[in-house]
Scaffold this active site. Structure first.
Site, PDB file in Angstrom:
ATOM      1  N   GLU A  69     -11.301  43.763  30.873  1.00  0.00           N
ATOM      2  CA  GLU A  69     -11.754  42.491  30.299  1.00  0.00           C
ATOM      3  C   GLU A  69     -12.831  41.894  31.206  1.00  0.00           C
ATOM      4  O   GLU A  69     -12.628  41.801  32.410  1.00  0.00           O
ATOM      5  CB  GLU A  69     -10.543  41.543  30.154  1.00  0.00           C
ATOM      6  CG  GLU A  69     -10.880  40.102  29.845  1.00  0.00           C
ATOM      7  CD  GLU A  69     -11.743  39.911  28.584  1.00  0.00           C
ATOM      8  OE1 GLU A  69     -11.384  40.444  27.519  1.00  0.00           O
ATOM      9  OE2 GLU A  69     -12.790  39.238  28.694  1.00  0.00           O
TER      10      GLU A  69
ATOM     11  N   THR B   4     -13.262  34.646  21.071  1.00  0.00           N
ATOM     12  CA  THR B   4     -12.956  34.215  19.704  1.00  0.00           C
ATOM     13  C   THR B   4     -11.477  33.894  19.501  1.00  0.00           C
ATOM     14  O   THR B   4     -11.135  32.954  18.768  1.00  0.00           O
ATOM     15  CB  THR B   4     -13.424  35.305  18.710  1.00  0.00           C
ATOM     16  OG1 THR B   4     -14.759  35.667  19.085  1.00  0.00           O
ATOM     17  CG2 THR B   4     -13.436  34.792  17.299  1.00  0.00           C
TER      18      THR B   4
ATOM     19  N   SER C 137      -8.911  28.311  14.129  1.00  0.00           N
ATOM     20  CA  SER C 137      -8.067  27.270  13.517  1.00  0.00           C
ATOM     21  C   SER C 137      -6.574  27.472  13.781  1.00  0.00           C
ATOM     22  O   SER C 137      -5.775  26.578  13.500  1.00  0.00           O
ATOM     23  CB  SER C 137      -8.276  27.235  11.993  1.00  0.00           C
ATOM     24  OG  SER C 137      -9.607  26.953  11.686  1.00  0.00           O
TER      25      SER C 137
ATOM     26  N   HIS D 147      -2.984  33.313   7.984  1.00  0.00           N
ATOM     27  CA  HIS D 147      -3.389  33.311   6.578  1.00  0.00           C
ATOM     28  C   HIS D 147      -2.387  34.080   5.710  1.00  0.00           C
ATOM     29  O   HIS D 147      -1.687  34.965   6.202  1.00  0.00           O
ATOM     30  CB  HIS D 147      -4.783  33.925   6.435  1.00  0.00           C
ATOM     31  CG  HIS D 147      -5.853  33.046   7.035  1.00  0.00           C
ATOM     32  ND1 HIS D 147      -6.099  31.775   6.583  1.00  0.00           N
ATOM     33  CD2 HIS D 147      -6.720  33.253   8.056  1.00  0.00           C
ATOM     34  CE1 HIS D 147      -7.079  31.231   7.287  1.00  0.00           C
ATOM     35  NE2 HIS D 147      -7.474  32.111   8.199  1.00  0.00           N
TER      36      HIS D 147
ATOM     37  N   VAL E  86     -17.512  46.001  31.031  1.00  0.00           N
ATOM     38  CA  VAL E  86     -17.914  47.397  30.845  1.00  0.00           C
ATOM     39  C   VAL E  86     -19.427  47.431  30.639  1.00  0.00           C
ATOM     40  O   VAL E  86     -19.967  46.725  29.774  1.00  0.00           O
ATOM     41  CB  VAL E  86     -17.185  48.006  29.621  1.00  0.00           C
ATOM     42  CG1 VAL E  86     -17.722  49.393  29.291  1.00  0.00           C
ATOM     43  CG2 VAL E  86     -15.680  48.036  29.881  1.00  0.00           C
TER      44      VAL E  86
ATOM     45  N   ARG F 137     -18.016  33.548  15.135  1.00  0.00           N
ATOM     46  CA  ARG F 137     -17.523  34.681  14.337  1.00  0.00           C
ATOM     47  C   ARG F 137     -18.405  35.897  14.619  1.00  0.00           C
ATOM     48  O   ARG F 137     -19.618  35.805  14.475  1.00  0.00           O
ATOM     49  CB  ARG F 137     -17.613  34.357  12.840  1.00  0.00           C
ATOM     50  CG  ARG F 137     -16.864  33.110  12.419  1.00  0.00           C
ATOM     51  CD  ARG F 137     -17.208  32.778  10.970  1.00  0.00           C
ATOM     52  NE  ARG F 137     -16.601  31.523  10.540  1.00  0.00           N
ATOM     53  CZ  ARG F 137     -17.155  30.329  10.701  1.00  0.00           C
ATOM     54  NH1 ARG F 137     -18.337  30.206  11.269  1.00  0.00           N
ATOM     55  NH2 ARG F 137     -16.537  29.244  10.280  1.00  0.00           N
TER      56      ARG F 137
HETATM   57  C1  LIG Z   1     -14.368  29.368  13.936  1.00  0.00           C
HETATM   58  C2  LIG Z   1     -13.336  30.450  13.716  1.00  0.00           C
HETATM   59  C3  LIG Z   1     -12.152  30.177  13.039  1.00  0.00           C
HETATM   60  C4  LIG Z   1     -11.204  31.171  12.826  1.00  0.00           C
HETATM   61  N1  LIG Z   1     -10.006  30.839  12.261  1.00  0.00           N
HETATM   62  C5  LIG Z   1      -9.049  31.787  12.157  1.00  0.00           C
HETATM   63  C6  LIG Z   1      -7.753  31.469  11.669  1.00  0.00           C
HETATM   64  O1  LIG Z   1      -7.434  30.323  11.411  1.00  0.00           O
HETATM   65  N2  LIG Z   1      -6.871  32.487  11.522  1.00  0.00           N
HETATM   66  C7  LIG Z   1      -7.173  33.781  11.849  1.00  0.00           C
HETATM   67  O2  LIG Z   1      -6.341  34.669  11.682  1.00  0.00           O
HETATM   68  N3  LIG Z   1      -8.384  34.108  12.347  1.00  0.00           N
HETATM   69  C8  LIG Z   1      -9.313  33.139  12.528  1.00  0.00           C
HETATM   70  N4  LIG Z   1     -10.511  33.472  13.061  1.00  0.00           N
HETATM   71  C9  LIG Z   1     -10.756  34.862  13.428  1.00  0.00           C
HETATM   72  C10 LIG Z   1     -10.051  35.256  14.735  1.00  0.00           C
HETATM   73  O3  LIG Z   1     -10.278  34.273  15.722  1.00  0.00           O
HETATM   74  C11 LIG Z   1     -10.575  36.620  15.190  1.00  0.00           C
HETATM   75  O4  LIG Z   1     -10.400  37.561  14.168  1.00  0.00           O
HETATM   76  C12 LIG Z   1      -9.881  37.147  16.430  1.00  0.00           C
HETATM   77  O5  LIG Z   1      -9.787  36.164  17.439  1.00  0.00           O
HETATM   78  C13 LIG Z   1     -10.648  38.341  16.969  1.00  0.00           C
HETATM   79  O6  LIG Z   1     -10.008  38.788  18.113  1.00  0.00           O
HETATM   80  P1  LIG Z   1     -10.644  39.923  18.997  1.00  0.00           P
HETATM   81  O7  LIG Z   1      -9.611  40.348  19.954  1.00  0.00           O
HETATM   82  O8  LIG Z   1     -11.279  40.948  18.116  1.00  0.00           O
HETATM   83  O9  LIG Z   1     -11.906  39.219  19.729  1.00  0.00           O
HETATM   84  P2  LIG Z   1     -11.964  38.342  21.075  1.00  0.00           P
HETATM   85  O10 LIG Z   1     -10.903  37.347  21.163  1.00  0.00           O
HETATM   86  O11 LIG Z   1     -13.377  37.848  21.165  1.00  0.00           O
HETATM   87  O12 LIG Z   1     -11.711  39.415  22.216  1.00  0.00           O
HETATM   88  C14 LIG Z   1     -12.693  40.330  22.613  1.00  0.00           C
HETATM   89  C15 LIG Z   1     -12.628  40.419  24.123  1.00  0.00           C
HETATM   90  O13 LIG Z   1     -13.503  41.458  24.561  1.00  0.00           O
HETATM   91  C16 LIG Z   1     -14.070  41.053  25.797  1.00  0.00           C
HETATM   92  N5  LIG Z   1     -15.282  41.836  26.012  1.00  0.00           N
HETATM   93  C17 LIG Z   1     -16.407  41.842  25.270  1.00  0.00           C
HETATM   94  N6  LIG Z   1     -17.311  42.701  25.768  1.00  0.00           N
HETATM   95  C18 LIG Z   1     -16.732  43.270  26.862  1.00  0.00           C
HETATM   96  C19 LIG Z   1     -17.171  44.234  27.808  1.00  0.00           C
HETATM   97  N7  LIG Z   1     -18.389  44.804  27.737  1.00  0.00           N
HETATM   98  N8  LIG Z   1     -16.334  44.576  28.810  1.00  0.00           N
HETATM   99  C20 LIG Z   1     -15.082  44.016  28.899  1.00  0.00           C
HETATM  100  N9  LIG Z   1     -14.628  43.089  28.042  1.00  0.00           N
HETATM  101  C21 LIG Z   1     -15.439  42.728  27.032  1.00  0.00           C
HETATM  102  C22 LIG Z   1     -14.337  39.569  25.571  1.00  0.00           C
HETATM  103  O14 LIG Z   1     -14.531  38.874  26.781  1.00  0.00           O
HETATM  104  C23 LIG Z   1     -13.101  39.135  24.800  1.00  0.00           C
HETATM  105  O15 LIG Z   1     -12.098  38.666  25.656  1.00  0.00           O
HETATM  106  C24 LIG Z   1     -11.472  32.483  13.287  1.00  0.00           C
HETATM  107  C25 LIG Z   1     -12.656  32.761  13.973  1.00  0.00           C
HETATM  108  C26 LIG Z   1     -13.575  31.758  14.219  1.00  0.00           C
HETATM  109  C27 LIG Z   1     -14.810  32.044  15.014  1.00  0.00           C
END
Ligand SMILES: Cc1cc2nc3c(=O)[nH]c(=O)nc-3n(C[C@H](O)[C@H](O)[C@H](O)COP(=O)(O)OP(=O)(O)OC[C@H]3O[C@@H](n4cnc5c(N)ncnc54)[C@H](O)[C@@H]3O)c2cc1C
Length: 339
Positions: A34, A43, A48, A52, A173, A313
């Protein structure tokens, strides 16, 4: 580092940690890389917090499938992890005949996806469910819930770590090479060796894909701004209230959400931006949140604003295309042993 991992997961958001937890049920050496100094910084920390039900997604998509299955299985997950969760339901409210038609179509879509407990209701029933919400009619979803996304993501990570997954924070990374069937993942601090790689890098997953030789993804960042209202407003809103979404926008519209901790969020907006880390708040959007939010929930007072935040997003659909694409979960020939 000489140690050889079976799997390295890149990204410690809700997706990376859920995968780490699931894989840690097996006899595998798991590492999580990370770039930030803790879990849940991007994200997954900025949304919110709504579980869902699955009626917003097109039948046959992965989103529809996972939303419905995830919703149905969440009581068990929340219990296992000790994460507070409330199945409070949700209202999607409409004001015009056109809105009503869209709500009926949304209900049918949800039922095709297997969502239970959807009902079209009139004004009187809205007031019975939540007197503080305005609308001529609504679709009432009984299985929608709310949770704290930090607590969920942290609990997933702690469970994975207790099962032996190893976490490396502050490790962005920057390069990946495959030599003799072993991936060498270079970060700013060290190089990690692994047989398998999981790309769960959210907003930067296209860049990680490129490091793995997969060139055809571009993430278009789309910001959503929020206001947080004081806890004293929490007692006026018992369930999330959404407008009828505009499919071109690619978000679900500016809604009101009670948080599990007793506050209320107004938001998010939906605005394509150039930078993936631009979490700034803008006057234009703050005014819009008050105007659009106030239509559904006329209890918004400036003195109740305690702060604002934004989430971004990671969209595959560009601004010109609008809407949103399905989740991508795949393995490709050009990058063996990569998910
Ligand atoms: C405004 C908004 C409202 C939303 N509301 C909802 C909701 O109500 N309900 C719902 O289910 N979903 C909701 N979502 C969607 C939800 O938040 C996401 O689908 C989810 O958080 C995605 O998780 P993730 O682990 O893919 O991404 P992230 O939480 O972004 O995790 C990715 C991680 O990868 C790390 N990373 C990136 N590049 C590198 C690298 N090169 N090396 C090492 N680490 C790296 C980042 O630092 C981060 O910690 C919402 C999204 C937004 C933006």
């Amino acid at each position: 580092m000489d140690k050889l991992y079976d799997v390295i997961i890149i990204g410690s958001g809700v997706v990376g940690n859920a995968i780490a937890r699931e894989m840690s049920r097996y006899n595998l050496k798991i590492g999580v890389l990370e770039k930030e100094l803790d879990v849940c910084n991007e994200t997954s920390a900025r949304n919110s917090g709504v579980l869902h039900a699955g009626f917003n997604n097109k039948p046959g998509t992965l989103m529809a499938k996972f939303c419905v299955e995830g919703n149905q299985g969440f009581d068990q997950v929340a219990k296992e992890l000790g994460v507070p969760f409330k199945r409070c339901g949700k209202l999607v409210v409409g004001f015009s005949e056109e809105d009503k038609e869209k709500l009926i179509a949304m209900k049918e879509q949800g039922e095709k996806n297997g969502v239970k407990g959807l009902e079209i209701i009139g004004k009187d029933k809205i007031k019975e469910i939540e007197p503080n919400i305005d609308g001529e009619f609504a679709m009432w979803s009984k299985t929608t819930g709310i949770l704290n996304p930090f607590l969920l993501t942290i609990a997933l990570a702690e469970n994975a770590a207790a099962n032996g997954a190893e976490y490396y924070f502050g490790n962005e990374v920057i390069d990946i090479k495959r030599v003799d069937d072993i991936y060498n993942i270079k970060t700013e601090k060290d190089t990690y060796k692994t047989r398998w790689v999981v790309n769960a890098a959210g907003l930067y997953s296209d860049r990680v894909s490129k490091m793995l030789g997969i060139d055809d993804y571009t993430i278009h960042p789309c910001r959503g701004e929020y206001f947080i209202l004081d806890e004293k407003v929490g007692s006026k809103l018992s369930l999330p209230a959404y407008p009828v979404p505009n499919p071109k926008e690619g978000g679900l519209g500016i809604h009101l959400t009670p948080t599990i901790d007793g506050n209320v969020f107004i938001g998010p907006s939906s605005e394509y931006i150039d930078e993936r880390d631009d979490y700034s708040a803008t006057q234009k959007i703050m005014d819009l949140l008050i105007k659009d939010g106030g239509r559904i929930f006329p209890h918004i007072r400036r003195e109740d604003f305690i702060r604002n935040f934004a989430g971004i997003r990671p969209k595959l659909a560009s601004k010109e295309e609008g809407g949103y694409h399905d989740f991508v979960i795949e393995m490709r020939d050009e990058a063996p042993n990569v998910l």
